[in-house]
Design a protein around this motif. Sequence first.
Motif, PDB file in Angstrom:
ATOM      1  N   GLY A 146       0.785  -1.234   0.000  1.00 23.54           N
ATOM      2  CA  GLY A 146       0.000   0.000   0.000  1.00 23.54           C
ATOM      3  C   GLY A 146       0.809   1.271   0.000  1.00 23.54           C
ATOM      4  N   ARG A 147       2.155   1.156  -0.113  1.00 22.99           N
ATOM      5  CA  ARG A 147       3.003   2.346  -0.123  1.00 22.99           C
ATOM      6  C   ARG A 147       3.872   2.370  -1.386  1.00 22.99           C
ATOM      7  N   TRP A 148       3.392   1.754  -2.436  1.00 18.99           N
ATOM      8  CA  TRP A 148       4.176   1.652  -3.658  1.00 18.99           C
ATOM      9  C   TRP A 148       4.204   3.002  -4.393  1.00 18.99           C
ATOM     10  N   SER A 149       5.394   3.458  -4.722  1.00 20.03           N
ATOM     11  CA  SER A 149       5.531   4.727  -5.446  1.00 20.03           C
ATOM     12  C   SER A 149       5.651   4.510  -6.947  1.00 20.03           C
ATOM     13  N   ASP A 150       5.933   3.274  -7.351  1.00 25.90           N
ATOM     14  CA  ASP A 150       6.002   2.939  -8.770  1.00 25.90           C
ATOM     15  C   ASP A 150       5.633   1.466  -8.927  1.00 25.90           C
ATOM     16  N   LYS A 151       5.560   1.017 -10.171  1.00 26.12           N
ATOM     17  CA  LYS A 151       5.132  -0.353 -10.447  1.00 26.12           C
ATOM     18  C   LYS A 151       6.297  -1.294 -10.737  1.00 26.12           C
ATOM     19  N   ASP A 152       7.496  -0.878 -10.397  1.00 27.00           N
ATOM     20  CA  ASP A 152       8.668  -1.680 -10.727  1.00 27.00           C
ATOM     21  C   ASP A 152       8.590  -3.090 -10.144  1.00 27.00           C
ATOM     22  N   GLY A 153       8.126  -3.199  -8.914  1.00 28.43           N
ATOM     23  CA  GLY A 153       8.046  -4.513  -8.276  1.00 28.43           C
ATOM     24  C   GLY A 153       7.049  -5.428  -8.966  1.00 28.43           C
ATOM     25  N   PHE A 154       5.938  -4.859  -9.425  1.00 25.34           N
ATOM     26  CA  PHE A 154       4.941  -5.646 -10.148  1.00 25.34           C
ATOM     27  C   PHE A 154       5.487  -6.064 -11.512  1.00 25.34           C
ATOM     28  N   GLU A 155       6.106  -5.104 -12.196  1.00 24.14           N
ATOM     29  CA  GLU A 155       6.660  -5.393 -13.516  1.00 24.14           C
ATOM     30  C   GLU A 155       7.747  -6.469 -13.435  1.00 24.14           C
ATOM     31  N   ALA A 156       8.475  -6.510 -12.326  1.00 26.98           N
ATOM     32  CA  ALA A 156       9.522  -7.519 -12.168  1.00 26.98           C
ATOM     33  C   ALA A 156       8.932  -8.930 -12.187  1.00 26.98           C
ATOM     34  N   ILE A 157       7.737  -9.088 -11.610  1.00 28.99           N
ATOM     35  CA  ILE A 157       7.065 -10.392 -11.653  1.00 28.99           C
ATOM     36  C   ILE A 157       6.705 -10.735 -13.086  1.00 28.99           C
ATOM     37  N   GLY A 158       6.161  -9.756 -13.822  1.00 27.68           N
ATOM     38  CA  GLY A 158       5.828  -9.983 -15.222  1.00 27.68           C
ATOM     39  C   GLY A 158       7.054 -10.302 -16.051  1.00 27.68           C
ATOM     40  N   ASN A 159       8.161  -9.619 -15.753  1.00 28.50           N
ATOM     41  CA  ASN A 159       9.402  -9.891 -16.484  1.00 28.50           C
ATOM     42  C   ASN A 159       9.882 -11.322 -16.241  1.00 28.50           C
ATOM     43  N   LEU A 160       9.685 -11.807 -15.016  1.00 25.79           N
ATOM     44  CA  LEU A 160      10.088 -13.175 -14.706  1.00 25.79           C
ATOM     45  C   LEU A 160       9.259 -14.171 -15.517  1.00 25.79           C
ATOM     46  N   ILE A 161       7.952 -13.923 -15.623  1.00 23.43           N
ATOM     47  CA  ILE A 161       7.093 -14.803 -16.419  1.00 23.43           C
ATOM     48  C   ILE A 161       7.552 -14.799 -17.866  1.00 23.43           C
ATOM     49  N   GLU A 162       7.838 -13.610 -18.385  1.00 24.58           N
ATOM     50  CA  GLU A 162       8.283 -13.518 -19.780  1.00 24.58           C
ATOM     51  C   GLU A 162       9.618 -14.230 -19.971  1.00 24.58           C
ATOM     52  N   GLU A 163      10.459 -14.169 -18.967  1.00 26.96           N
ATOM     53  CA  GLU A 163      11.738 -14.875 -19.036  1.00 26.96           C
ATOM     54  C   GLU A 163      11.511 -16.375 -19.159  1.00 26.96           C
ATOM     55  N   ILE A 164      10.540 -16.886 -18.422  1.00 22.76           N
ATOM     56  CA  ILE A 164      10.209 -18.306 -18.516  1.00 22.76           C
ATOM     57  C   ILE A 164       9.694 -18.644 -19.907  1.00 22.76           C
ATOM     58  N   VAL A 165       8.789 -17.816 -20.421  1.00 23.83           N
ATOM     59  CA  VAL A 165       8.232 -18.040 -21.760  1.00 23.83           C
ATOM     60  C   VAL A 165       9.352 -18.099 -22.795  1.00 23.83           C
ATOM     61  N   GLU A 166      10.287 -17.145 -22.703  1.00 23.42           N
ATOM     62  CA  GLU A 166      11.370 -17.094 -23.685  1.00 23.42           C
ATOM     63  C   GLU A 166      12.372 -18.240 -23.479  1.00 23.42           C
ATOM     64  N   ASP A 167      12.593 -18.608 -22.252  1.00 24.02           N
ATOM     65  CA  ASP A 167      13.531 -19.690 -21.967  1.00 24.02           C
ATOM     66  C   ASP A 167      12.979 -21.038 -22.413  1.00 24.02           C
ATOM     67  N   ARG A 168      11.666 -21.243 -22.221  1.00 24.27           N
ATOM     68  CA  ARG A 168      11.086 -22.558 -22.443  1.00 24.27           C
ATOM     69  C   ARG A 168      10.434 -22.761 -23.804  1.00 24.27           C
TER      70      ARG A 168
END
Length: 342
Positions: free
Chosen positions: A297-319
């Motif tokens: 509830g104190r997030w100033s940007d979405k970087d932490g959320f985007e990092a989760i999405g980036n991890l998913i995309e990394e899996i997609v590209e890796d696999r």
Amino acid sequence: MDGTVAAQEVEPEDPSEASPSTFPETTNFSMHGMEEAEARKIAYNLAEMFREIGRRIDISNLDGITIAWDYDKALAELDRGYQSVHVLTRTTDVGTGVAMTPSVLRDGTLKSHILFHAHVANFVQSEDVEDIKFVLHTIAHECAHVEITAAYDKCFPGELLRATHATLLHAYHEQVFSACWDEYAATRISGTIGYDPMPGYEETFISVLEQIDDKVAELVKGFHGRTPEETDAFVGSVFGAYGTLLKFGCYYLGTLASVGRKGDPGEKILEALAGSWLRPYFFRIEDLCSELFETFGRWSDKDGFEAIGNLIEEIVEDRSMTIHRGSGGRYGIYVHHINANT
């Protein structure tokens, strides 16, 4: 009976309570497919549970509660306050959904509406302690979603239900990180209220992990890429498959964190992950979600959320595929999955 029961009709809040509830006293219960007397009794008991949970979880942004025997119809017909081609449907691929907390717009304000299958809601009248524990935990989990959605909307106003995605790829990206984060946070907040859901989450995650490679292989075998629309559907399905796997991992990881067991998934999970390509990603998403929760509830940007999405995309590209981004949201893919040419 198809009608509403106002919270004021079922039981008032005791003003002497030391810890006031965040349950809105104006909350209406929409009851479908039951006699009036039964509907009022169920609503009375549910209201008591919601008030108690509202002392631990912030549900001040609750819009209303719908209880229906025809749960699928209730989902499809919920007034969400805006026009959408997306029809709400319950989960059926991994278990069967019995509760949901979608976002709605009311006079321009984002709120959350909770829906329950009447079979589950009816447990409040049971004399079986395990039934009571189950419905209490289900309510707590859905209430956690109310708090999570409100916290996100406070930090990033105007986004949920009111903003469009810059690209289709980012829509897939955001759908996955939202599902993973939401379930991690909901299970961490609701914890073991009522009963301990961890054994069930453990079993489900292991089952999905055992099936994921075959599921993606089938998607690859069925893909021909003849049209942009077919490619979009394929990419979305692959993101969805890996996202579902990590979402169920996040159910388990959030519950682990709620009892102080971050980093300690237990023997069954470690055995399932041994030698699996998922193992490093599993612990990385645990860290990402945990870091997000520490600033809840104190997030100033979405970087932490985007990092989760980036991890998913990394899996997609890796696999499965390499994604080549172009201008204007256009993209191309090269499928390198083992089944790409079989």
